[in-house]
Each structure stands twice: as structure tokens, then as C-alpha cells.
Design a protein around this motif. Structure first.
Motif, PDB file in Angstrom:
ATOM      1  N   PRO A   1       0.827  -1.121   0.011  1.00 14.68           N
ATOM      2  CA  PRO A   1       0.023  -0.043   0.201  1.00 14.68           C
ATOM      3  C   PRO A   1       0.638   1.467   0.028  1.00 14.68           C
TER       4      PRO A   1
ATOM      5  N   SER B   1       0.880   3.912  -3.091  1.00 16.13           N
ATOM      6  CA  SER B   1       0.296   5.262  -3.139  1.00 16.13           C
ATOM      7  C   SER B   1       1.619   6.308  -3.086  1.00 16.13           C
TER       8      SER B   1
ATOM      9  N   ARG C   1       2.031   6.669  -6.923  1.00 15.71           N
ATOM     10  CA  ARG C   1       0.870   7.415  -7.367  1.00 15.71           C
ATOM     11  C   ARG C   1       0.956   8.861  -7.177  1.00 15.71           C
TER      12      ARG C   1
ATOM     13  N   GLN D   1      -6.323  -0.271   2.516  1.00 15.85           N
ATOM     14  CA  GLN D   1      -5.336   0.771   2.776  1.00 15.85           C
ATOM     15  C   GLN D   1      -4.877   1.605   1.578  1.00 15.85           C
ATOM     16  N   LEU D   2      -5.048   1.257   0.318  1.00 15.09           N
ATOM     17  CA  LEU D   2      -4.861   1.881  -0.701  1.00 15.09           C
ATOM     18  C   LEU D   2      -6.239   2.946  -1.041  1.00 15.09           C
ATOM     19  N   GLY D   3      -7.205   2.374  -0.897  1.00 15.31           N
ATOM     20  CA  GLY D   3      -8.660   2.968  -1.166  1.00 15.31           C
ATOM     21  C   GLY D   3      -8.670   3.287  -2.928  1.00 15.31           C
ATOM     22  N   PRO D   4      -8.961   4.408  -3.292  1.00 14.55           N
ATOM     23  CA  PRO D   4      -8.955   4.630  -4.583  1.00 14.55           C
ATOM     24  C   PRO D   4      -7.717   4.180  -5.551  1.00 14.55           C
ATOM     25  N   ALA D   5      -6.723   4.602  -4.747  1.00  8.78           N
ATOM     26  CA  ALA D   5      -5.391   4.413  -5.456  1.00  8.78           C
ATOM     27  C   ALA D   5      -5.161   2.971  -5.895  1.00  8.78           C
TER      28      ALA D   5
END
Lengths: 392, 316
Positions: free
Chosen positions: A239, A243, A246, A268-272
Motif C-alpha cells: 500500500p 500510494s 501515484r 489501505q490503498l483506497g481509490p489508488a
């Protein structure tokens, strides 16, 4: 026919009762026999314990199922669990204990460094060692008592790299790998396969497992301008790696191994996480309905999905492999020793396993491997979705 | 490939990313300075701080300020309990330094295993998503976390410096760390000062854990990993120098960040430990000691120059 004795319901009932009475002592005798035991050497504490404990849970659920169905020829099947901490030295101590104190004829183990380290113990003590989750290519050549039921990195890495070049039309790969045995070996396989398929590896960087900031290596990757980023890493860092990549403008496709197929990574990354590609060496619910029921069992028992779903599928099936091997020796009235378990494995032929399907172990000396299809999943709308299947 | 933007990006990320190492190193070095003991039980305090913050913020949805306050109370309380029922007992027995080392290390290991049983073994973070969108400043990606980390670290370091140099409590801490017997002769209770130091150390520990947990994932073994860096920084910074430890932690972060442009990334760890070996061999008192001896040499040179000038003027 007219003189034949009539078999009435009462006669049939009596015969059944008589047969049951005759069979009861035999069943009782089998039930009173000591259980059949095999070892499981996995990290129950330490950095990798969140994987190891879920794999042990999977094996224990499979044992519940086997024993509920009568065990192996009426005998209970049990496992002896030992904590390896994913550490080679602790693993050696654990394997020695399994072989000399618990005297199990067979044990399952994972983590490449541990599999490598304990192989001499298995060969010396003549105990069958089956790797059920490690990927280092060298495992194929660890000796006559060491086998794997999990495809090694050459299967996953070669399939993924070739598919990235030929199907995704990626030509420039950046490879980022964890600086340990699995990472180094796996990254090398991917790099060689990517180049063999006609691509170019434009950056090849290692990272420290304990690092929290990856800016330096990520900027080196950014400068090399790859069109795909392959991470040969571990769950705790993925994660943060993705992140930070990005954030630094690395918007290329990110792909990783089956390690990445973990809900923690998604959370833990969500939208990424969107677009992340992961390979998996075990079929999913869409490929095999039993896997759907298995995931449902996790939700029911633990209110979550397992960490490293494919690895737990293999450890679930490990109990069935053990049952088959013990069954093979008992059928032939052979004592379930390490030598006989090895003989059983060599002569058994393919296994039909509930969660991972057909298993054919190559038992030829020096290439103890298995071949499996590689499944590619992609994160879409916050979940891993089937994307492609790469055949053997 | 090293252009100005890349240089600034690595420098900025390394400085922000070193914040929690700096805070933990300062806590470790401060305790060492006051008591002369290497307190590896701070790894237990780190673990307790993380899992308590996790429970309060992620599970019970407490506001951050309340969770931080409650965690500080618990972590400081743990430090006080360790002083009262652990370190004080060893002091009364006149135990050698090795005993303290073993005792605190065992406490850290025990706490690690306990936290593993209670909190599980999965990697966890204090925020729902670790993805932090950044904004560009002169081509450098900056996140709100970076800014928060740098400000929190500077404020806390300033606060600790102020406490040590500008308050009666700080004077007591410095007096005991300089000479315990002499301080006690002047009526300063060393035992109470050790307690005070434990409470002060809890502040950077809790802040460091908060910053760590909002940036990356934490495992039950992470406390000892953080303390390993703190130990290296304390040695590099010069044993007894709190600021030296903080500066060394920052320098280690920068060195790791920039090292990939000097050596292949696979050699990064080897480089850090090679630097440590060099420091131990050639700078046994660390950079703090080097700085002190440079100042002393300069002072001696000035004094000898003044003496020579005086002799020359006398002769004239």
C-alpha cells in the motif's frame, strides 16, 4: 426361483444389525488406533503471522471436514503446528522437532527461506516435506524428500511477464522487489521472462522490507519511464509503495504477485488501488464453486476474507493431500513412515483437490514442480475482479 | 538523472519521512542521557501507543486529540510503572548495565508477543486509506502529512529543548544526567527525575507513532524496528546528545533517500550499517562528540592565540 428363501424386511433388518454388530468392533478398533498426524510449519508470530495463522485455520477446517466424513480409513487425521516465524533458523528447529520429537512422516511448510533451510532436515530424517506456498525456483532441486504442491515463481513470473508483453503490449517494465530471497528470485524470473518475450526492463530496483519512504527508488523508476511497474513485494509495504508511486506521478499500470490479493491492500490503498493487477495461482469462485463456499465460510466464522486467499486454498487442500497419502499407505498395509509417504506421493498420480483442482506433482529428480494456470485479477470498483486466465 | 526537482523531492520526502525516526530517537536518547540505560522497553511503549490509538481512532472513532491524550496517559503510565517496578528494583540491586539491557529487551519482546495475541498480526494503519493526494510546490510533490509531520517534529523538539533549558524540571533532568550523586547532594531526587524523564519521553513516542501510523502500516514487531534506527542514530549522534540523536536520525533518512543514486538500491542497508561501523571506529563519541571536540579545539586555539598575544604584548 420359487424355492428361493424369501428375504423379508425383517430378515434384511436383522442382517443389517448383524453386519453392524460384526463391523462395530473393527470400527471401534480403528477409532481406538492412534490418530494419523502430519506437521505444519508456518509463521504463527512475527511479520508474516497474519498469513500463517490464516493458512493454519484453513488446514484445520479441512481436517474438520475430513474427520467428520470418517477420517482416513476410520482413523482421525490431526496436524501438529509449529511456529516458524518465517525465519530459517526457527524453521530448522521446528522441522527437527517435527521429525524427531513428534515423529510425523510428513509436514507442510511455506516461505522460501524456511523451505530452503529445512530441506536438509527432511532429507536427513527421511520425512516428506511438501511446500504449499513458497515460490523460490530452487525449491525444485532441494532433494529427494522435498516436493512442492504450489507453483514456483517461474510459473507465475514467466506467465505474468509474457502476458504483459504479448497481451497487454507493454514493452518497458520497471521492476521493484523486496530485498529478500523471495523478492530477489522472483524479480529475476520476471525480468528474464519479460526480456525473453521481447520487452525491455528499464529499471530494476530493490527496497528494504523495513523502509517506509520509497521516494528514491520510485524516482529512479519514474526517470526510466516504464509502461508497466511490477512489484515483487510483501503485503505490509505494497500500500505505501503504490500510494507513494501515484503521488510521485507514476501513473503506469501496477502489477504484482498473488501476495497482493489481499483485502488489506484494497482498504489501505483506497481509490489508488483501482486498476491494480494481481496474479493468482489458485482458481477463484467463478472458476470453482467450492471456492465461493469457502470464502463464505470465512465470512461466517471470521467475518472477513482470509489474508492471501490463494495461499489458504493450498493449505486447505494440503490436508486432503495428507489424507490421500496416509490412505494410500494404509490400503497397502504399509506403516506411514516418511519413506512410505514419499513412495505414496511418487506413485499416487494426480490429486483432485476441492479448492485448487487437479494437482500433478512432477516427481522427476531435480525438477519437483507443479504446473497450474495463472489467473489475473484486476481491482475494479474496490474489489478484485477476474481479468484473464493464462493457461499452463 | 539527478536534476534539481529530483534532488528537492528526495530531500523533502526524506525529511518528512524521517520525522517519526527523529522523535523516537530523541525519546531513546533522552532516557539514555538521564539514566545512562539503553531502554529497549520503549519498543513496548511504541507498540502500546499504536494499538491503543488504533482502537480509539479506528474502532471507537474517537477524535484524534482525545485519542492522543488518552494514549499519552497510558504510555506515560507504562513508563512510570516500568520505572517503579523494574528499573528501580534493578538499581537497588546495583545490577550491571547488561541486566538493564536484557530486562528492557525482554519487556519489549514480551509486549510484542502480547500485542500480537491481542491485536492480531495483520499490518494496520491509523487511517482508512494510506493514499495521500499531493500538491506540487516548484515541481515537488508535497502532502498534508509531510507538512504536519515536519511541524509536529519541530514543535516537539523545540518544546523539549525549552523544557530542558528553561524550566526547573529541565534543570533537574540535566543535573541528574550530568552527575547523579552531586545532584542528590543538592537535594534533587534522582528517582523522581527518572520518573519525570519517562513522562517526557512518552510525548515524542506517542507523536512519532501517530505520524508513523498515519503514513504506513504497523506490525507488532515494528516497535523494535523503529528502536533499531533510534539506537543507530543515538550512536551516530553521540551518546548523551539528545539533539545529536535527532540530527543523526534525520541524516540517516537523507542518506537512505539519496543512497540509491550512489549505490544500487540492493546495497542501501549495507551502506547504512557500513556508515555505522565507520562511525563506531572513527567517531566513537559520534557526531555530537566530534562537534564537541571541534568546539574544544577551537576554544583551545583561541586561548593559545590569546596567550601568545599577551606574551607578545608583555615582551613589547
Amino acid at each position: 426361483m420359487g424355492n428361493a428363501p424369501r428375504i423379508t424386511r425383517r430378515t434384511l433388518g436383522g442382517l443389517a444389525l448383524g453386519a453392524a454388530a460384526l463391523a462395530a468392533p473393527a470400527r471401534l478398533a480403528r477409532a481406538q488406533q492412534p490418530p494419523l498426524r502430519f506437521g505444519v510449519l508456518l509463521p504463527m508470530t512475527g511479520r508474516a503471522a497474519f498469513f500463517g495463522n490464516d493458512q493454519i485455520a484453513a488446514t484445520s477446517w479441512a481436517l474438520e471436514r475430513i474427520n467428520a466424513a470418517g477420517g482416513v480409513a476410520g482413523r482421525r487425521l490431526e496436524m501438529v503446528t509449529i511456529d516458524s516465524q518465517a525465519d530459517p533458523q526457527t524453521g530448522i528447529n521446528g522441522a527437527t522437532r517435527l521429525a524427531t520429537v513428534d515423529r510425523v512422516p510428513l509436514f507442510f511448510v511455506s516461505w522460501s527461506a524456511v523451505v530452503n533451510a529445512v530441506a536438509p532436515v527432511a532429507n536427513r530424517e527421511r520425512v516428506l516435506q511438501i511446500s504449499s506456498g513458497a515460490t523460490a525456483p530452487g525449491i525444485a532441486r532441494l532433494g529427494e524428500y522435498v516436493f512442492t504442491m504450489y507453483p514456483l515463481a517461474d510459473v507465475e513470473g514467466i506467465a505474468a511477464a509474457t502476458w504483459h508483453v504479448r497481451s497487454m503490449n507493454r514493452r518497458r517494465a520497471g521492476v521493484l522487489y523486496i530485498n529478500n530471497e523471495s523478492g530477489i528470485d522472483g524479480a529475476r524470473v520476471y525480468r528474464d521472462a519479460f526480456q525473453a518475450a521481447g520487452g525491455q526492463v528499464v529499471a530494476y530496483e530493490a527496497y528494504d522490507p523495513r523502509a517506509t519512504d520509497f521516494t528514491g527508488v520510485l524516482l529512479r523508476l519514474r526517470t526510466a519511464n516504464p509502461d508497466i511497474l511490477w512489484i515483487q513485494g510483501d503485503v505490509p509495504e505494497i500500500p505505501a509503495l503504490v500510494s507513494q508511486a501515484r503521488r510521485l506521478g507514476l501513473n503506469q499500470t501496477v502489477a504484482t504477485t498473488s501476495i497482493g490479493q489481499n483485502n488489506r491492500v484494497l482498504e489501505q490503498l483506497g481509490p489508488a488501488a483501482e486498476g491494480l493487477l494481481v496474479t493468482s495461482l489458485a482458481p477463484g469462485p467463478q472458476d470453482r464453486p467450492a471456492v465461493g463456499a469457502y470464502i463464505e465460510e470465512w465470512r461466517r466464522r471470521e467475518s472477513r476474507q482470509p489474508n492471501g486467499l490463494p495461499f489458504t486454498q493450498y493449505f486447505y487442500d494440503a490436508a486432503f493431500v495428507a489424507a490421500s497419502l496416509f490412505g494410500w499407505t494404509l490400503q497397502r498395509n504399509l506403516p506411514p513412515s516418511g519413506e512410505n509417504m514419499r513412495r505414496a506421493l511418487v506413485e499416487h498420480g494426480p490429486f483432485d483437490l476441492p479448492l485448487t483442482g487437479e494437482l500433478r506433482i512432477d516427481v522427476a529428480e531435480g525438477r519437483h514442480t507443479v504446473r497450474k494456470p495463472v489467473y489475473v485479477l484486476q481491482v475494479r470498483d474496490g474489489a478484485f475482479r477476474p481479468h484473464a486466465t493464462i493457461g499452463v | 538523472m539527478m536534476d534539481v526537482t529530483v534532488f528537492l523531492q528526495i530531500a523533502w520526502s526524506s525529511i518528512a519521512g524521517s520525522s517519526f525516526y527523529v522523535l523516537v530517537a530523541v525519546a531513546f536518547a533522552l532516557y539514555l542521557k538521564v539514566t545512562t540505560y539503553w531502554n529497549f522497553a520503549q519498543a513496548a511503549q511504541i507498540g502500546i501507543a499504536f494499538y491503543l490509538l488504533y482502537a480509539l481512532v479506528r474502532v471507537l472513532a474517537w477524535p484524534a486529540w482525545a485519542a492522543l491524550g488518552a494514549t499519552f496517559v497510558v504510555v506515560a503510565g507504562f513508563g512510570l510503572a516500568l520505572e517503579a517496578w523494574g528499573m528501580r528494583v534493578l538499581r537497588r540491586r546495583n545490577s550491571p548495565h547488561l541486566t538493564y539491557f536484557i530486562f528492557t529487551f525482554m519487556v519489549a519482546q514480551f509486549a510484542g508477543f502480547l500485542l500480537m495475541l491481542l491485536g492480531g498480526t495483520e499490518p494496520r494503519s491509523l487511517v482508512a486509506s494510506l493514499f495521500m493526494p499531493g500538491f506540487l510546490v516548484a515541481g515537488v510533490s508535497v502532502t498534508a502529512w509531510d507538512v504536519e509531520a515536519i511541524i509536529v517534529t519541530l514543535v516537539l523538539l523545540g518544546g523539549i529543548a525549552l523544557l530542558l533549558s528553561g524550566t526547573a524540571a529541565g534543570e533537574r533532568i540535566l543535573a541528574v544526567s550530568d552527575n547523579r550523586q552531586l545532584a542528590e547532594f543538592y537535594g534533587i531526587s534522582a528517582e523522581r527525575t527518572y520518573m519525570l524523564a519517562s513522562i517526557v519521553c512518552a510525548v515524542p513516542i506517542v507523536a512519532g507513532v501517530w505520524l508513523f501510523g498515519t503514513r504506513t502500516t504497523f506490525l507488532p514487531t515494528t516497535g523494535l524496528d523503529l528502536l533499531l534506527i533510534a539506537t543507530v542514530a543515538t550512536i551516530l549522534g553521540g551518546v548523551g546528545s539528545v539533539i545529536g540523536a535527532g540530527v543523526a536520525a534525520l541524516a540517516l533518512g537523507l542518506m537512505r533517500g539519496f543512497s540509491v543514486f550512489v549505490v544500487p538500491s540492493i546495497w542501501e542497508n549495507a551502506l547504512v550499517y557500513f556508515a555505522l561501523v565507520l562511525a563506531v571506529v572513527f567517531l566513537p563519541r559520534g557526531f555530537g562528540g566530534l562537534w564537541t571536540s571541534l568546539l574544544a579545539r577551537r576554544r583551545a586555539a583561541r586561548m593559545s592565540q590569546a596567550a601568545a598575544t599577551a606574551r607578545a604584548s608583555e615582551a613589547a
